[in-house]
Scaffold this motif. Structure first.
Motif, PDB file in Angstrom:
ATOM      1  N   GLY A 721       0.792  -1.219   0.000  1.00  0.00           N
ATOM      2  CA  GLY A 721       0.000   0.000   0.000  1.00  0.00           C
ATOM      3  C   GLY A 721       0.825   1.269   0.000  1.00  0.00           C
ATOM      4  N   SER A 722       2.137   1.144  -0.172  1.00  0.00           N
ATOM      5  CA  SER A 722       3.048   2.302  -0.207  1.00  0.00           C
ATOM      6  C   SER A 722       3.081   3.062   1.113  1.00  0.00           C
ATOM      7  CB  SER A 722       2.664   3.268  -1.345  1.00  0.00           C
ATOM      8  OG  SER A 722       2.721   2.614  -2.578  1.00  0.00           O
ATOM      9  N   ASP A 723       2.676   2.422   2.204  1.00  0.00           N
ATOM     10  CA  ASP A 723       2.806   3.063   3.512  1.00  0.00           C
ATOM     11  C   ASP A 723       4.251   3.015   3.992  1.00  0.00           C
ATOM     12  OD1 ASP A 723       0.067   3.635   3.730  1.00  0.00           O
ATOM     13  OD2 ASP A 723      -0.340   1.579   4.348  1.00  0.00           O
ATOM     14  N   LEU A 724       5.029   2.110   3.424  1.00  0.00           N
ATOM     15  CA  LEU A 724       6.469   2.058   3.668  1.00  0.00           C
ATOM     16  C   LEU A 724       7.176   2.324   2.348  1.00  0.00           C
ATOM     17  CD1 LEU A 724       7.074  -1.113   5.904  1.00  0.00           C
ATOM     18  CD2 LEU A 724       7.533   1.252   6.527  1.00  0.00           C
ATOM     19  N   PRO A 725       8.314   3.011   2.390  1.00  0.00           N
ATOM     20  CA  PRO A 725       9.073   3.163   1.144  1.00  0.00           C
ATOM     21  C   PRO A 725       9.537   1.811   0.642  1.00  0.00           C
ATOM     22  CG  PRO A 725      10.356   3.920   3.030  1.00  0.00           C
ATOM     23  CD  PRO A 725       8.979   3.670   3.523  1.00  0.00           C
TER      24      PRO A 725
END
Length: 1270
Positions: A721-725
């Motif tokens: 979900g792109s919550d982390l790089p």
């Protein structure tokens, strides 16, 4: 001091004012020293009166809290005081002690005069002076270092910045998106040599002085050869330096007669007298050095410089080996005749540092600064000693024992091998278990050092991996070798011999209780071989030893967390071959996971308590005010609740929120701790003990379930979900997993959860990391006992089998026969390795260690250059940079998925190399001397192997606290106080760590981001520039962090108006991405998008549209053509096409965008509506343009013109208007926010709508991850 070396970064106040502010405004800093007036802490000017020369006075800013020896250092770094090194300072005729603070000097205040008085030399001072002057005048030559390797601590920043000069828009935007990675990206550029000031300065063959001349004050004899070719024999005397009458054949150290009676207190001044060209050439040298960024030339003292894995050819000017007789004399110049200057009692220094006071903020700063420097010195000494141990150059204390059981003491450091030499870990997995235990131990020692528990001491520990060997270096604990009396245990707390004998000295209970509380370790029972019960505070494996110095030492910290029982049960042998089992039983949970679980449990408990209180309140029961106070918080957190205006305001808000919840929650009712000895073979004796142990085991089992059922899926979902790089390489992947408390052995589990196009790339990265780690273990097996001169052949052959089999399917090991004859007992098993056998070994290791089953053709899908980088970094290899031929199709540029091709070229470098090394590089690949068929790697390509070091140095707590205080103040709206605290944090970081340190690079980056958000753009750019340079030198020129810092710098430079330089940094980052990851990294989409917006600001609309198109191409490959990120990029691309006068293409892209939004989000979503608005406008515009074209064509036909030219004038002028509107539009969400109205004006040539449309809501977080950081 840092502020003297970096005048452009001198804050308004020094560390002491930082501390005063921190005490008043920052709740996390201990408020023990009261308040002080700001005036007392402010910097003030003083004048230094020099004994000779021009200028006769220099002015300098000092702080009351600065030490006099720091002031001395600041003075000698000023150009007008270069020549001084042996002197003292006087004020009002009284000598000032070097180790007092400025505030302690009587009557020393603003505008005071301090006199610099030259002292007589001692032999040590004379040696230091000679070393300093040689370095200063550029006469030191290259130093051959045994530890740091080839060109360590290199920075590319200056050469990258130089590329941005004199570029036009087309050149600034030009970039080959599909070009393969170039190894030249990570190589420093060749520079013109520095001007020579003298030919040589060295010790004379007449050195040292005979006894009768020592009595007369003679210290050293030197020979100086000037640029004019004159040779001078010089005497170093207690009174200074003078030219003597000696020659190479005649000894007469008396002064020469006039007119050649040259003498001076400083060797620098003497050189100016005897060489007419010296001062002029020295000025040229200073100008040459000043062209570089100062940070890129400062010597590194507090950190290990990063050693690049690709280095230039040994014949390159960058690596040129020059003749310098003094190189062999530097050991004497640094350490003296008996080498006693460098011998230190490391353990006493470390434990004395722990005992330094920490009551006031100033005490804490001094203590942390001293500790940081001490750890840096110790790590350096331990790593050097470990290399000598690995090379067999240190005599063991027990030479009759087996190789792995031998122990060593060198330079007061105790060394042992990270192998099971004495059978301690036989039941746990032997050598593999011992190797893991040493790695866990150094992490445990670091945690204990960070906790800083009073009364508990630990030996400083360093683990060094070098050529397949793991070597542990520890300070010598007093009494550890002491022979105990019969019946007396060698250990005072914990397991003594295995687990059969247990000691429980009550003196250790209190400090171990503090330690266990901080580590969430439960007090629990253990039993010895006789079934006797002992209640221990820590794991039975964690040992306490009472040193002969009376201090309590904690040892063996590899089991501070419980075993991962689910993994052990899952991987126990069930009739399968033993080789398929996990190699050891040291599968402990990570401390980060335990802390995460504890935080979750605490939140659940508090929520439950509040719900219970509300329920009671609803029943009308009498309640009190709720006070939630967490039992496990640190002193700093308690202080955070005590003071600070911001905290009081926040507290009032909380009181309002919890007005209904008026009861007292007793935090002592909450507890969470785990038994580290659960499932480790303990045998309880009674039913009650069995129940107690069963409950402990259930807690541990639940923690293991949390890891599998929550931590790992959450981690994968956050990547999805792109919550982390998105991680770039193995190091960043490892760091992210460890931060979430996930062990690397769960790579297989993570791979099994990877579904969808974005996670497909993540899956590939996990495979690459598993393969590189497996290769490290396989290579270590062959290298471990191999004689050093044969290791290059071994490494080259293994790399050929791993990466070069497509180029040469049957590589043969190129072993020098003469070397082979010298080592008849050497195990040359590596020579029998083939590509096929290596693949089987790697497949076995990945299956055993990570539960990953590789496909049969996995070797055909690897990214060659990226895998080479990973294994080189893990093994410490430094390889010669060249055009690596990974496949037979040497000319191939990229493979099917856009990954860097096997033939990564560095054309310019190759040309220069071929001129210098025609015999060696005549063919595309280096040809092995004994082999007719060339291979990808030759033994000569392995230039060096550097040790991979893990240390136990703690981080500075006070600098982090002040940084957090600054952030907190800014968030609360107290901008002035927040900025002051940020400045103090910066000063503290530089003071405690020294300027060149990886933690300082991270602080620079964090502060740059905050300043940019505060619209302090110039400060943000300056800090970001420093972050890049320090990161390059301490973390690596091609590390993931360095790449991120380049992207940040590009963003900040663009924000300050220099888009061309910004694009240069972005393009370098993209080049680094190709080397580190390969093509199509998901986060590069954002970078390309940002670069396109930069080009729009430069009015380069056509070039901007090309970058947008490339971003879309990668986005469609990574996320899929019908994904929301692709739709968002289609929206931007349509706008870019409109700006580039392509209305029809813009209409097509906007229609595609609208269709995706309609399908994925529905017709009522704001994004869909906005896309529809644009689509209508673009359609009307297209109709209008078509009508105008038709009318214009009709007019031209009537006029007799036969061809229909395109009517672009109107569109071009409209594009200019639109770009102007875009550039004047204030930006709030980054460089690419824009208004629909601005573009509509140019598209339709009039006001398109009466109401203003909001900024696009379609900019979902998915496409904006890391924008602030990109």
């Amino acid at each position: 001091m840092a502020e003297k070396q970096e005048p452009q970064n001198t804050p308004a106040a020094d560390a002491s004012s930082a501390e005063a502010l921190a005490v008043d405004e920052q709740p996390q800093v201990e408020n023990n020293d009261g308040t002080e007036e700001d005036e007392a802490d402010a910097l003030f000017p003083i004048t230094i009166v020099l004994p000779r020369g021009e200028p006769s006075k220099i002015h300098i800013m000092v702080s009351p809290q600065e030490q006099i020896h720091e002031l001395r250092q600041s003075i000698i770094e000023l150009p007008s005081a270069f020549q001084y090194s042996c002197f003292h300072l006087e004020h009002d005729g009284e000598r000032i002690n070097d180790f007092v603070q400025v505030s302690e000097v009587k009557d020393l205040g603003p505008e005071a005069e301090i006199r610099l008085v030259e002292d007589p030399y001692t032999e040590k001072e004379a040696r230091i002076h000679v070393i300093r002057i040689r370095d200063l005048i550029g006469a030191a030559g290259d130093r051959t270092d045994t530890l740091h390797g080839v060109i360590p601590g290199t920075s590319l920043f200056d050469s990258i910045t130089a590329q941005a000069k004199d570029l036009d828009n087309a050149q600034a935007s030009a970039y080959e998106f599909d070009a393969p990675a170039k190894v030249s990206t990570v190589l420093p550029k060749e520079e013109e040599p520095a001007p020579k000031t003298v030919k040589s300065v060295s010790l004379s063959p007449w050195n040292p002085p005979p006894y009768h001349l020592r009595q007369k004050g003679h210290l050293l004899y030197l020979i100086v050869t000037t640029n004019e070719g004159e040779q001078y024999q010089i005497t170093s005397h207690v009174g200074g330096f003078y030219v003597n009458k000696s020659s190479n054949s005649k000894f007469d150290p008396a002064p020469k007669a006039a007119p050649k009676a040259y003498s001076a207190h400083s060797l620098y001044n003497l050189l100016g007298q005897i060489s007419p060209s010296f001062l002029e050439s020295f000025e040229q040298l200073l100008q040459h050095n000043n062209r570089k960024e100062p940070l890129s030339t400062f010597q590194m003292t507090n950190a290990v410089p990063a050693a690049p894995w690709l280095v230039p050819s040994p014949s390159s000017p960058l690596c040129a080996h020059t003749s310098d007789i003094t190189r062999t004399q530097e050991g004497y110049l640094i350490s003296g005749v008996d080498n006693t200057d460098s011998l230190r009692d490391w353990n006493e220094e470390f434990q004395a540092a722990r005992e330094l006071p920490k009551d006031t903020v100033q005490d804490r700063v001094f203590r942390e600064r001293f500790t940081s420097k001490l750890f840096a010195d110790y790590t350096d000494a331990a790593a050097r000693g470990a290399i000598l141990v690995a090379r067999g150059e240190v005599t063991p204390l027990n030479p009759t024992e087996g190789r792995d059981a031998q122990i060593f003491v060198y330079n007061n450091v105790f060394f042992s091998f990270g192998a099971d030499g004495v059978g301690t870990f036989t039941s746990e997995g032997g050598d593999d278990a011992a190797r893991v235990a040493t790695g866990k131990d150094v992490n445990g020692v670091r945690i204990v050092n960070q906790l800083d528990i009073d009364g508990l001491y630990s030996p400083a520990t360093v683990v060094v991996d070098y050529l397949g060997k793991r070597i542990v270096g520890q300070t010598v604990v007093p009494g550890i070798f002491k022979q105990r009396e019969p019946g007396e245990n060698s250990i005072d707390y914990g397991a003594v011999e295995g687990k059969e004998v247990v000691a429980a000295d009550e003196r250790f209970a209190a400090p171990f209780e503090k330690l266990s509380k901080a580590l969430r370790v439960k007090k629990h029972a253990v039993w010895d071989k006789d079934g006797k019960r002992f209640d221990l505070e820590a794991s039975v494996e964690t040992k306490g030893l009472m040193g002969t110095d009376g201090r309590k030492y904690v040892l063996d910290l590899y089991r501070i967390t419980p075993l991962d029982v689910l993994w052990l049960e899952e991987n126990e042998s069930k009739g399968e071959a033993e080789a398929a089992d996990y190699p050891h039983r040291m599968t402990v949970l990570r401390p980060e996971l335990v802390e995460t679980i504890r935080t979750a449990k605490w939140s659940e408990w508090v929520t439950g308590e509040i719900a219970r209180i509300k329920e009671r309140a609803a029943k009308g029961e009498k309640t009190e005010k709720a006070e939630i106070k967490e039992s496990g918080e640190s002193d700093a957190e308690k202080d955070e609740e005590k003071d600070g205006d911001e905290e009081k305001d926040e507290g009032k808000e909380k009181e309002k929120e919890e007005e209904d919840v008026e009861d007292k929650i007793d935090a002592s009712n909450f507890s969470f701790s785990l038994n580290p000895d659960a499932f480790s073979g303990q045998v309880p004796q009674t039913e009650e003990e069995k129940k107690e142990l069963a409950a402990d085991e259930e807690d541990v089992r639940n923690a293991c379930k949390h890891l599998r059922d929550a931590a790992i899926p959450d981690f994968v979902n956050d990547i999805r979900g792109s919550d982390l790089p998105f991680p770039m390489d193995g190091a960043s992947l490892t760091k992210m997993m460890h931060k979430r408390g996930i062990n690397m052995r769960y790579l297989g589990k993570i791979v099994s959860l990877c579904e969808g196009p974005r996670l497909l790339r993540f899956r590939e990265l996990c495979f690459q990391e598993a393969i590189s780690r497996a290769f490290k273990h396989v290579a270590g097996k062959y290298l471990r006992y191999l004689p050093i001169p044969l290791t290059s052949a071994c490494i080259a052959h293994l790399l050929n089998c791993l990466l070069g089999s497509d180029f040469n399917s049957k590589p043969s090991a190129d072993i020098d026969e003469s070397m082979k004859a010298l080592y008849p007992e050497a195990d040359l098993a590596f020579a029998d390795v083939t590509p096929e056998s290596l693949r089987k070994e790697i497949e076995l290791e990945t299956a055993r260690r990570f539960k990953i089953t590789l496909e049969s053709d996995w070797h055909s899908g690897i990214k060659h250059l990226q895998l080479l980088r990973e294994v080189s970094l893990k093994l410490g290899l430094q390889l010669q940079a060249k055009d690596f031929q990974f496949t037979a199709e040497a000319g191939a540029a990229t493979n099917g998925n856009g990954v860097s091709a096997p033939a990564s070229t560095n054309g310019e470098k190759e040309k220069s190399k071929k001129k210098k090394k025609k015999t060696r590089d005549g063919s595309p690949a280096s040809v092995a001397s004994s082999s007719a068929i060339p291979c990808t790697f030759a033994a000569d390509d392995v230039i060096n192997i550097v040790p991979v070091i893990k240390d136990s140095a703690p981080k500075s707590s006070i600098s982090e606290e002040v940084l957090e205080g600054g952030r907190h103040s800014i968030m609360q709206g107290n901008r002035k106080i927040g900025q002051q605290l940020l400045l103090e944090s910066l000063t503290l970081h530089e003071q405690i760590y020294g300027i060149l340190h990886s933690e300082v690079a991270r602080a620079y980056s964090s502060l740059a981001q905050i300043y940019y958000q505060l619209d302090e753009k110039e400060a943000a750019v300056d800090l970001a520039r420093k972050a890049v340079i320090v990161s390059e030198r301490t973390i690596g020129i091609d590390s993931a962090e360095t790449l991120l810092y380049y992207l940040n710098l590009g963003l900040y430079v663009h924000g300050s108006g220099d888009s061309k330089s910004a694009l240069t940094y972005v393009k370098h980052a993209l080049d680094l991405w190709k080397v580190i990851y390969g093509a199509d990294h998901p986060d590069s989409i954002t970078t390309l998008n940002n670069a396109a917006v930069m080009l729009q600001h430069m009015q380069a609309f056509h070039e901007s549209r090309i970058w947008f198109e490339q971003a879309l191409v990668i986005c469609e490959r990574v996320n899929g053509a019908q994904s929301l990120p692709s739709a968002t990029l289609l929206f931007q691309l349509a706008q870019a096409l409109a700006l580039d006068s392509e209305p029809k293409a813009a209409l097509i892209k906007m229609r595609e965008c609208y269709n995706i939004f309609l399908q994925e989000l529905g017709a009522e979503h704001a994004n869909t509506k906005e896309a529809w608005t644009w689509l209508e406008s673009l359609t009307q515009n297209a109709v209008a343009i078509a009508k105008r074209d038709k009318d214009a064509e009709a007019r031209r036909l009537r006029a007799g013109i036969k061809f229909p030219p395109r009517n672009l004038a109107a569109a071009a002028s409209s594009a200019g208007a639109a770009s102007a509107a875009l550039n004047t539009k204030p930006k709030s969400k980054g460089p690419d926010s824009r208004s629909i109205d601005d573009l509509m004006k140019f598209i339709e040539g009039k006001e398109a709508q009466t109401k203003t449309t909001k900024k696009r809501a379609g900019r979902t977080p998915k496409t904006r991850v890391g924008v602030a950081s990109s």
